[in-house]
Each structure stands twice: as structure tokens, then as C-alpha cells.
Design a protein around this motif. Structure first.
Motif, short mmCIF file in Angstrom:
data_model
loop_
_atom_site.label_atom_id
_atom_site.label_comp_id
_atom_site.label_asym_id
_atom_site.label_seq_id
_atom_site.Cartn_x
_atom_site.Cartn_y
_atom_site.Cartn_z
N VAL A 220 25.15 43.95 50.40
CA VAL A 220 25.87 42.69 50.24
C VAL A 220 27.23 42.81 50.93
N PRO A 221 27.84 41.70 51.27
CA PRO A 221 29.16 41.76 51.91
C PRO A 221 30.26 42.07 50.89
N GLN A 222 31.43 42.44 51.42
CA GLN A 222 32.56 42.74 50.56
C GLN A 222 33.03 41.50 49.77
N LEU A 223 32.68 40.31 50.26
CA LEU A 223 33.06 39.08 49.58
C LEU A 223 32.53 39.06 48.15
N ASP A 224 31.32 39.61 47.96
CA ASP A 224 30.77 39.62 46.59
C ASP A 224 31.65 40.43 45.66
N VAL A 225 32.18 41.56 46.15
CA VAL A 225 33.04 42.40 45.32
C VAL A 225 34.33 41.65 44.96
N ARG A 226 34.92 41.01 45.97
CA ARG A 226 36.17 40.30 45.72
C ARG A 226 35.96 39.13 44.75
N GLN A 227 34.86 38.43 44.87
CA GLN A 227 34.58 37.33 43.96
C GLN A 227 34.34 37.83 42.53
N ALA A 228 33.70 38.99 42.42
CA ALA A 228 33.50 39.57 41.10
C ALA A 228 34.83 39.99 40.47
N GLU A 229 35.73 40.52 41.30
CA GLU A 229 37.06 40.89 40.81
C GLU A 229 37.84 39.65 40.36
N LEU A 230 37.72 38.58 41.15
CA LEU A 230 38.39 37.32 40.80
C LEU A 230 37.89 36.78 39.46
N ASN A 231 36.59 36.77 39.30
CA ASN A 231 36.00 36.25 38.06
C ASN A 231 36.43 37.08 36.85
N LEU A 232 36.46 38.40 37.01
CA LEU A 232 36.87 39.28 35.93
C LEU A 232 38.33 39.06 35.58
N ALA A 233 39.18 38.99 36.58
CA ALA A 233 40.61 38.81 36.32
C ALA A 233 40.89 37.47 35.64
N ARG A 234 40.15 36.45 36.04
CA ARG A 234 40.34 35.13 35.43
C ARG A 234 39.99 35.17 33.95
N THR A 235 38.90 35.82 33.62
CA THR A 235 38.51 35.92 32.21
C THR A 235 39.50 36.76 31.43
N GLU A 236 39.94 37.88 32.02
CA GLU A 236 40.93 38.73 31.34
C GLU A 236 42.24 38.00 31.10
N SER A 237 42.60 37.10 32.03
CA SER A 237 43.88 36.39 31.89
C SER A 237 43.88 35.41 30.72
N SER A 238 42.72 35.01 30.25
CA SER A 238 42.66 34.07 29.13
C SER A 238 42.95 34.76 27.79
N ILE A 239 42.76 36.07 27.72
CA ILE A 239 42.90 36.77 26.44
C ILE A 239 44.35 36.82 25.95
N PRO A 240 45.34 37.16 26.81
CA PRO A 240 46.73 37.16 26.30
C PRO A 240 47.16 35.81 25.74
#
Length: 480
Positions: A220-240
Motif C-alpha cells: 500500500v502507499p504511504q498515504l494509508d499510513v498517514r491517514q491512519a495516523e490522522l484518524n488515530l490522532a483525531r480520536t485521541e484528541s476527543s478524550i481530553p
């Protein structure tokens, strides 16, 4: 005592007894609230219109900690203490009004040293001193004969005002219990939302590892990794943000229960489920609402109190009769120790009256003022009834509709979970691209968060129904 004075007292007493029932001003008639016979049928779908169990409605949520918090709040909340202080104020004002029914008796005494002028006491006057000591000691009494009911109307008004103060105290408790329960439900809802967010973080971390491995394998391209990182960070940002709101809600609970912020952290830290509404919910009929809502009863009692004030103002149109008397020891010679000789006794008694013949229309203007205030109180009562009916109807509609929404969200969560599992499997085998995984994981998190929020809202809306119905208002004996 001579025959003539006895005759005067007898006649005055006879008139007093005969006129006790002569009370001017309008007699209060409780207004008809004109409530409908039943709630709108659509509004009560799923709710029972039989008698509602409102006295301790929070126990139906079956949460021991909530029960304990409400009891602590009742004892320690400062709004309750202020309302109780207002009850004591009204009770004291009632005692002041009732005190006018009995004679007013005062003990008096005075000492005066005076010099008499030569114009009043010539120098040739023998046996009299120009400078003398004057002593007075004894008691005076007065008693207003309440011929026109001014005092009776004032006591009547104070009685109604005291009852209104009790209803205001009940209303404070009704609102307070609902606030405690709503904030407690909010705490449990936020904890559940945090749990779901953390579960999604773990799921998305696993997805990130999967995309990284596939990227390293050149699948898969590196874009998949970056999108997965984005999705994870967005979810983590809701917890605080959720944790911040959780702390603030806990602080509100602590202040409501009369405690310093931070004192309930340990008790609330144990995660418990969101309180679930009971299966059988009774809401009664609109006529019950008029009897149950403390704010309606308070508005009606204030109308009664103001109606009595019209009589108080009207009584001033008529003569005011008073019985008076005094019994004194008076002396202008000697010392204080000799004042209490029998020869120094003086007394007087008799009736008196006063009648305001001309006052520039002040009394009649005051009557019109009290009548206008009574009209305002009447319209306030009618408005309070209407708003109470609206409050109940709105809360029932909100509860029924949110139940529907919760059920649909539950179905969407089940479908989202299955979709995430399926799309992840397909992604591993290379049958779908990563955008499908990304969309499904976002959708799952959103649907879970909406679902748990809706569960909390359903319980909150039920609490609002109980509050709108006047649930939790204790009896006068329980209050005192």
C-alpha cells in the motif's frame, strides 16, 4: 370604679364582639386553573397515565450512590438553607401580624429635673420650688378594636405568604433533586463516552500497525499510513475534552451537595453504568399537575395573600377604634424611693377613635394599587399553570422521541461494528482500499458516541419529566 366608666367599657366590648365578623375587602376564591382532562395522546406514547410515583422518583433509577448524593444534597445545599431561612422569615412576619390581635402593654418610666420660669411661677409663690425633680413609673396599654377586619386580613395574608414560602422551598428541592440526578447521569455518560473513545483508540492503533506493515511490504502507499495516523490522532484528541467536561460536571455535583470541588472524585471514579429508566413510568393526568407542582401552588398562595391585602387597605376607609389605659406613679417631690406611695397613683382609661376624613385620595388609590397587584398575581398564576403544562408536554415528547433515536442508534452501532470487521478483513486481502476502512472506523466511533450520549439523554429526559411533574417535593413535616 364608677358606674359610668363600667358602662363605657361594657358598651365598647359589646360592639367589639358584635363586629368581629365584619371584615371588609373581597373574600378569596381559589381560581379554576382550567387544565385539560388528558395529555396529548402522542406525547404519552409508552408512558402510563395512571398515578405517578413522584415522592422519591430517583430511587426508581436503582443507583445507590445517586440516592446517597440526593440525601446529602438535601441536608447540605445552600439554596435549600436559604429557602428555609425565607420560610422562617415568613413565619416571623406571620407572628408579627398575629401580635396585633392582643393589647400592646408597655412599661414606662422617666426622670426629669426642670426649672419653672418666673412667668409661670412668680417669686412670691410660697411653698413651691422653682427647680423640681419629676418621677414617673408605671404602664400604658392600647388595644385596637378590629371592627373592619384590618388585622384579620393582615393575618390571613401572612398565613398565605407562609404557605407560599413552604411551596418555594419545595420548588427549590424539586429543581435541586433533578439537577443532582441530571449531573450524575452526565458523569456516567461521559465515562461511557471516554470508554468508547479509548476502545476506538486501541482499534485504530491496530489499524495503524496494519497499514505500516503493509506499507513496509510494498502493498500500500504511504498515504494509508498517514491517514491512519490522522484518524488515530483525531480520536485521541476527543478524550481530553471529554475528561475536562467530566471534571467540571463532577465539580457541579460537589457544589450542589454543599462540598468543595474535588471531594467526590474518589466516589465517582468507579465507573458505573448509566442509570436506566424503569419499564413502568406513570405521569398521571393534568389535574394532578396542579396539585403537585410547588411553583403553581406558590403562585396560587401569593394570589390569596395579595387578595387579603385589598381588605387591609380597604379597612383604612373606616374609623379606627382603640381602647387605651395607663396606670402610673408620678411625683414632683422627694426622691425616687418615695414614688411608689399610694397617693402618687394616677390612672386613666377609655376608648378613642380616629377617622381620616380627607387624605387627597391616598387610601382609595392604595386600594386600587392592591387590586392591581392582585390582578398581576392572578395573571402570574395563570401563566405559571400554562408554562407547567408546556413543560410536561415538552419533556414527555423529548423522552419518547429520544427513546426512538436511541433504539435506531443501537442498530447503527451494531451495523457499524460488523462493517468495520468486514472492511478490515477485506483490506487485509487487498480487496478494498484504505479509504473504506477509514470511513467505517470514523463512522463506528461517531455512532458509538452518539448512542451512549442518547442513552444518557433518555434518562435525563425522564428526570425532566419527573421535575416537570413536581416530583420530589416533600411534605411540610418532612421539611421541618
Amino acid at each position: 370604679m364608677g358606674a359610668a366608666p363600667r358602662c363605657v367599657i361594657f358598651r365598647a366590648t359589646l360592639v367589639f364582639l358584635m363586629c368581629q365578623g365584619c371584615t371588609v375587602g373581597p373574600d378569596y376564591i381559589r381560581p379554576d386553573p382550567a387544565a385539560p382532562d388528558a395529555w396529548r395522546r402522542k406525547a404519552v406514547r409508552g408512558l402510563r397515565t395512571a398515578g405517578a410515583d413522584l415522592q422519591t422518583w430517583w430511587r426508581r433509577l436503582d443507583d445507590p450512590l445517586l440516592n446517597d448524593l440526593i440525601e446529602r444534597t438535601r441536608q447540605a445545599n445552600f439554596d435549600v438553607k436559604q429557602a428555609l431561612a425565607r420560610v422562617m422569615q415568613s413565619r416571623s412576619l406571620r407572628a408579627i401580624a398575629a401580635g396585633e390581635r392582643v393589647p400592646d402593654i408597655d412599661a414606662v418610666g422617666s426622670y426629669t429635673r426642670a426649672r419653672i420660669s418666673e412667668g409661670i411661677l412668680p417669686p412670691a409663690t410660697g411653698g413651691l420650688k422653682r427647680t423640681e425633680n419629676f418621677y414617673t413609673a408605671g404602664g400604658i396599654a392600647s388595644w385596637e378594636i378590629d371592627l373592619w377586619g384590618r388585622i384579620r386580613r393582615n393575618v390571613e395574608s401572612a398565613d398565605y405568604s407562609l404557605e407560599a414560602a413552604f411551596e418555594d422551598l419545595r420548588d427549590v428541592l424539586v429543581v435541586l433533586y433533578a439537577d443532582v440526578a441530571i449531573n450524575y447521569v452526565q458523569v456516567r455518560t461521559l465515562q461511557a463516552r471516554i470508554q468508547f473513545a479509548e476502545e476506538n483508540v486501541k482499534r485504530q492503533e491496530a489499524t495503524l500497525v496494519l497499514t505500516a506493515d503493509r506499507f513496509k511490504a510494498g502493498l500500500v502507499p504511504q498515504l494509508d499510513v498517514r491517514q491512519a495516523e490522522l484518524n488515530l490522532a483525531r480520536t485521541e484528541s476527543s478524550i481530553p475534552r471529554l475528561k475536562q467536561t467530566l471534571k467540571q460536571t463532577a465539580h457541579r455535583l460537589e457544589v450542589l451537595s454543599g462540598q468543595n470541588p474535588g471531594t467526590l472524585y474518589e466516589e465517582l471514579s468507579e465507573i458505573r453504568p448509566i442509570p436506566k429508566p424503569p419499564d413502568d413510568i406513570g405521569v398521571g393526568v393534568p389535574a394532578d399537575l396542579i396539585r403537585q407542582r410547588p411553583d403553581i401552588r406558590s403562585a396560587e398562595r401569593r394570589l390569596a395573600a395579595q387578595t387579603a391585602q385589598i381588605g387591609v387597605a380597604t379597612a383604612l376607609l373606616y374609623p379606627q377604634f382603640t381602647l387605651f389605659g395607663d396606670f402610673l406613679f408620678e411625683s414632683a417631690r422627694g426622691s425616687l424611693s418615695g414614688i411608689f406611695r399610694a397617693g402618687n397613683i394616677s390612672w386613666s382609661y377609655g376608648p378613642s377613635f380616629s377617622w381620616n376624613i380627607f387624605d387627597g385620595d391616598r387610601i382609595r388609590s392604595n386600594i386600587r394599587f392592591e387590586e392591581a397587584v392582585a390582578d398581576e398575581a392572578y395573571f402570574d398564576y395563570r401563566q405559571t399553570v400554562l408554562e407547567a403544562l408546556e413543560d410536561v408536554e415538552n419533556s414527555m415528547v423529548a423522552y419518547v422521541r429520544e427513546c426512538d433515536r436511541r433504539d435506531k442508534l443501537h442498530d447503527s452501532v451494531v451495523a457499524a461494528k460488523e462493517s468495520v470487521d468486514l472492511v478490515t478483513t477485506l483490506y487485509r486481502t487487498g480487496l478494498v482500499d484504505f479509504q473504506n476502512v477509514l470511513d467505517m472506523e470514523r463512522s463506528l466511533f461517531e455512532q458509538q458516541d452518539e448512542f451512549v450520549s442518547s442513552r444518557g439523554t433518555v434518562t435525563t429526559n425522564l428526570i425532566n419529566i419527573y421535575r416537570a411533574l413536581g416530583g420530589g417535593g416533600p411534605s411540610q413535616q418532612e421539611l421541618m
